[in-house]
Structure formats: structure tokens, C-alpha cells
Design a protein around this motif. Structure first.
Motif, PDB file in Angstrom:
ATOM      1  N   UNK A  95      -9.494  -3.842 -21.560  1.00  0.00           N
ATOM      2  CA  UNK A  95      -8.419  -3.656 -20.820  1.00  0.00           C
ATOM      3  C   UNK A  95      -8.283  -2.229 -20.424  1.00  0.00           C
ATOM      4  N   UNK A  96      -8.727  -1.998 -19.066  1.00  0.00           N
ATOM      5  CA  UNK A  96      -8.567  -0.760 -18.466  1.00  0.00           C
ATOM      6  C   UNK A  96      -7.285  -0.452 -17.837  1.00  0.00           C
ATOM      7  N   UNK A  97      -6.330   0.331 -18.268  1.00  0.00           N
ATOM      8  CA  UNK A  97      -5.152   0.531 -17.560  1.00  0.00           C
ATOM      9  C   UNK A  97      -4.785   1.998 -17.466  1.00  0.00           C
ATOM     10  N   UNK A  98      -3.677   2.397 -17.039  1.00  0.00           N
ATOM     11  CA  UNK A  98      -3.061   3.768 -16.685  1.00  0.00           C
ATOM     12  C   UNK A  98      -3.056   4.508 -18.002  1.00  0.00           C
ATOM     13  N   UNK A  99      -3.242   3.778 -19.341  1.00  0.00           N
ATOM     14  CA  UNK A  99      -3.043   4.568 -20.552  1.00  0.00           C
ATOM     15  C   UNK A  99      -4.438   4.380 -21.253  1.00  0.00           C
TER      16      UNK A  99
ATOM     17  N   UNK B 262      -5.058  -4.243 -14.644  1.00  0.00           N
ATOM     18  CA  UNK B 262      -3.904  -3.577 -14.710  1.00  0.00           C
ATOM     19  C   UNK B 262      -3.933  -2.156 -13.997  1.00  0.00           C
ATOM     20  N   UNK B 263      -5.211  -1.658 -13.616  1.00  0.00           N
ATOM     21  CA  UNK B 263      -5.072  -0.356 -12.908  1.00  0.00           C
ATOM     22  C   UNK B 263      -4.427  -0.853 -11.658  1.00  0.00           C
ATOM     23  N   UNK B 264      -3.895  -2.059 -11.275  1.00  0.00           N
ATOM     24  CA  UNK B 264      -3.417  -2.309  -9.663  1.00  0.00           C
ATOM     25  C   UNK B 264      -1.738  -2.674  -9.945  1.00  0.00           C
ATOM     26  N   UNK B 265      -1.656  -2.687 -10.778  1.00  0.00           N
ATOM     27  CA  UNK B 265      -0.047  -3.326 -11.089  1.00  0.00           C
ATOM     28  C   UNK B 265       0.929  -2.090 -10.843  1.00  0.00           C
ATOM     29  N   UNK B 266       0.665  -0.856 -10.601  1.00  0.00           N
ATOM     30  CA  UNK B 266       1.652   0.123 -10.301  1.00  0.00           C
ATOM     31  C   UNK B 266       1.054   1.120  -9.165  1.00  0.00           C
ATOM     32  N   UNK B 267       1.767   1.575  -8.255  1.00  0.00           N
ATOM     33  CA  UNK B 267       1.270   2.337  -7.296  1.00  0.00           C
ATOM     34  C   UNK B 267       0.932   3.573  -8.093  1.00  0.00           C
ATOM     35  N   UNK B 268      -0.092   4.411  -7.256  1.00  0.00           N
ATOM     36  CA  UNK B 268      -0.509   5.552  -8.054  1.00  0.00           C
ATOM     37  C   UNK B 268       0.250   6.533  -7.915  1.00  0.00           C
ATOM     38  N   UNK B 269       0.514   7.611  -9.073  1.00  0.00           N
ATOM     39  CA  UNK B 269       1.324   8.598  -9.158  1.00  0.00           C
ATOM     40  C   UNK B 269       1.068  10.076  -8.497  1.00  0.00           C
TER      41      UNK B 269
ATOM     42  N   UNK C 134      -1.933  10.034  -3.366  1.00  0.00           N
ATOM     43  CA  UNK C 134      -1.667   8.458  -3.849  1.00  0.00           C
ATOM     44  C   UNK C 134      -1.928   7.623  -2.726  1.00  0.00           C
ATOM     45  N   UNK C 135      -1.202   7.885  -1.530  1.00  0.00           N
ATOM     46  CA  UNK C 135      -0.696   6.796  -0.737  1.00  0.00           C
ATOM     47  C   UNK C 135      -2.196   6.829   0.294  1.00  0.00           C
ATOM     48  N   UNK C 136      -2.959   7.897   0.454  1.00  0.00           N
ATOM     49  CA  UNK C 136      -4.588   7.526   0.775  1.00  0.00           C
ATOM     50  C   UNK C 136      -5.253   6.839  -0.023  1.00  0.00           C
ATOM     51  N   UNK C 137      -5.510   7.181  -1.047  1.00  0.00           N
ATOM     52  CA  UNK C 137      -6.667   6.752  -2.278  1.00  0.00           C
ATOM     53  C   UNK C 137      -6.383   5.097  -2.376  1.00  0.00           C
ATOM     54  N   UNK C 138      -4.983   4.906  -2.576  1.00  0.00           N
ATOM     55  CA  UNK C 138      -4.784   3.345  -2.853  1.00  0.00           C
ATOM     56  C   UNK C 138      -5.210   2.147  -1.717  1.00  0.00           C
ATOM     57  N   UNK C 139      -5.449   2.720  -0.494  1.00  0.00           N
ATOM     58  CA  UNK C 139      -5.913   2.010   0.744  1.00  0.00           C
ATOM     59  C   UNK C 139      -7.356   1.740   0.613  1.00  0.00           C
TER      60      UNK C 139
ATOM     61  N   UNK D 299      -0.860  -4.241  -3.913  1.00  0.00           N
ATOM     62  CA  UNK D 299      -1.421  -5.520  -4.234  1.00  0.00           C
ATOM     63  C   UNK D 299      -2.458  -6.021  -3.426  1.00  0.00           C
ATOM     64  N   UNK D 300      -2.109  -5.600  -2.014  1.00  0.00           N
ATOM     65  CA  UNK D 300      -3.279  -6.054  -1.213  1.00  0.00           C
ATOM     66  C   UNK D 300      -4.719  -5.383  -1.479  1.00  0.00           C
TER      67      UNK D 300
END
Length: 268
Positions: free
Chosen positions: A60-64, A144-151, A158-163, A207-208
Motif C-alpha cells: 500500500x502506497x500512501x502519504x506515509x 490511498x494517495x487519493x484519499x486526501x487533498x495534497x498539502x 497542490x491545487x494545480x497538480x491534483x487536476x 475524488x474525480x
């Protein structure tokens, strides 16, 4: 000193180390870190590979996770930068000017290069898992990399890269195109079986983007799949009324690889 520094992921701006991250993250490109991971994986394979149900190992690859970069703000230790210069023949400026140079074209070149290096390591791990049985694989679960908005702690924009799902994965060091070439490593597809818990636009965007990445970017004809689902918990509010309460935990569960699993898993 440089060798010790490269054990941990270093920030783009050196003076922000203590301000931005309290918990250190190991550098997945560091040779000592890689050897420790290989040793641990070999031990698991040696213990359990004889069992008839052993078909591989899923990570599992996640933010930790210690197997990915924390984001595009991290991974700028001197050894990694020197290796990038040698591989690309680019000459980087002094440390205090890195933010300026990496705000342009060299940024994507650097992210792509280190994703290529990390892909080689994943392929090595896949070889460890499949030793003695070519049917076994290393499964990488990115859901799990997608379960929270990037910080902003981990990402420059963050707002640009998540798109941009591909660039978002690249910031972690994940290159679906390169990993697709490895027969012993598989990036798992997936789906979200949950509704956004708020009307916050960030949740909808995240999520999208995650759904597009998990269904399209990682698509392969024989891919395994994951579903991200909130557990259902119920409590009795009164003698005649049954209500549900929100659960904090999110459990990803594996689905069998097949055309059926590649459909939106909520329909299962």
C-alpha cells in the motif's frame, strides 16, 4: 555527511526542513534504504512462498509510505541531485537557487528522471517476489494517495497538480508507463465506493482526479483492482429508529482480476 543526508528526503528549500515535516521520510533512491527493503521482502518471500495461496505481495502506497516521495517539494538531497546532473548533463545552480530553476522545465525533467530510477527499484522488488515462481507479482496499491487533498507541506502547487493525475503520480515517483513494462510489477486499478463527506470543492476535485487515475491512467487488460470503501457502522438512536454514524477508517479491499473487476467496483 552527504551519505547520511541522502538517507532522508530533503526539501526543495533546505531551511524549511524542521518547519514543514516533523516525521522524517526515508529516501527510496538511497542504496542503504533500498537494501533494507529488499532484505525485508526476501524474508517475507522465504517464509510464505511455499504456501499454495501465495500469489505475490501487495504494498500500500500512501502519504506515509517509505517507498514513494512525499511530493514534489521533497527528494532534493545532494547525492540525488548529483546523479540527476550526471544522467542529464544539466548543471544545477547552488542550493539556495534551486527553487527558481525547478519552477521551470527542469522540474518535470527531474520528476521524470527520479520516477524512472524508482521504477527500476520496483522492478527489482518484483524480481524478489517472483523468484522461483514467475506467476507471482509485486502489486502496488496507490488508492490511498487519493484519499486526501495534497498539502502545501509536500507540493509546490497542490491545487494545480491534483487536476493532473499523471503529474501527481510522478511527484510521488510513480510512472505508470514505465511500470507497465515490468512483467512482475502491477499498479492496481480501483474505484471509490463512498460519497464525499463534505461539499468542499477540494473533495470533489480530489475524488474525480483519483477516479480518473485509478480507472484510466492505470488501466491494463489484466489488471487487478481495489475498492475504497467506508465501513458501515450502525447505532440505535431510539427504540424505533436505526441510524448510521460516519466511520473514520477507510478500508481498501482486493477484487479478483477480470473484466468484471475493471468495471466500476461499486456495481459489484
Amino acid at each position: 555527511a552527504d551519505g547520511q543526508e541522502s538517507l532522508l528526503q530533503q526539501p526543495l528549500l533546505a531551511e524549511t526542513t524542521r518547519q514543514l515535516r516533523k516525521t522524517p521520510r526515508y529516501n527510496p533512491l538511497n542504496a542503504r534504504v533500498q537494501e533494507e527493503i529488499v532484505t525485508a521482502l526476501r524474508e517475507i518471500v522465504s517464509r510464505y512462498s511455499q504456501h499454495p495461496s501465495f500469489a505475490g505481495i501487495a504494498i500500500q502506497l500512501d502519504h506515509r509510505s517509505q517507498l514513494v516521495f512525499a511530493g514534489d517539494r521533497w527528494g532534493y538531497d545532494s547525492q540525488t541531485l548529483a546523479a540527476f546532473e550526471q544522467a542529464t548533463q544539466l548543471k544545477l545552480p547552488p542550493r539556495d537557487q534551486l527553487e527558481t530553476i525547478f519552477s521551470g522545465a527542469p522540474r518535470l525533467a527531474f520528476l521524470d528522471w527520479r520516477a524512472a530510477e524508482l521504477s527500476q527499484f520496483y522492478a527489482r522488488l518484483g524480481e524478489v517476489v517472483s523468484a522461483g515462481n514467475a506467476n507471482r507479482k509485486l502489486y502496488l496499491n496507490t488508492i490511498r494517495l487519493w484519499e486526501s487533498f495534497p498539502s502545501e507541506v509536500d507540493f509546490v502547487s497542490p491545487a494545480a497538480i491534483i487536476r493532473n493525475p499523471r503529474e501527481y503520480l510522478l511527484a510521488f515517483g510513480i510512472s505508470p508507463e514505465r511500470l507497465a513494462k515490468s512483467s512482475q510489477v502491477e499498479l492496481m486499478q480501483g474505484s471509490f465506493d463512498l460519497e464525499p463527506q463534505t461539499v468542499n470543492s477540494q473533495d470533489w476535485i480530489r475524488q474525480d482526479a483519483g477516479q480518473r487515475a485509478l480507472e484510466d491512467t492505470l488501466a491494463r487488460a489484466d489488471s487487478s483492482a481495489m475498492v475504497l470503501r467506508y465501513p458501515r457502522r450502525y447505532q440505535l438512536e431510539s427504540s424505533s429508529k436505526l441510524g448510521s454514524s460516519a466511520a473514520e477508517a477507510i478500508y481498501p479491499t482486493m477484487s479478483a482480476p477480470a473484466a468484471f473487476a475493471r468495471q466500476r467496483l461499486v456495481n459489484q
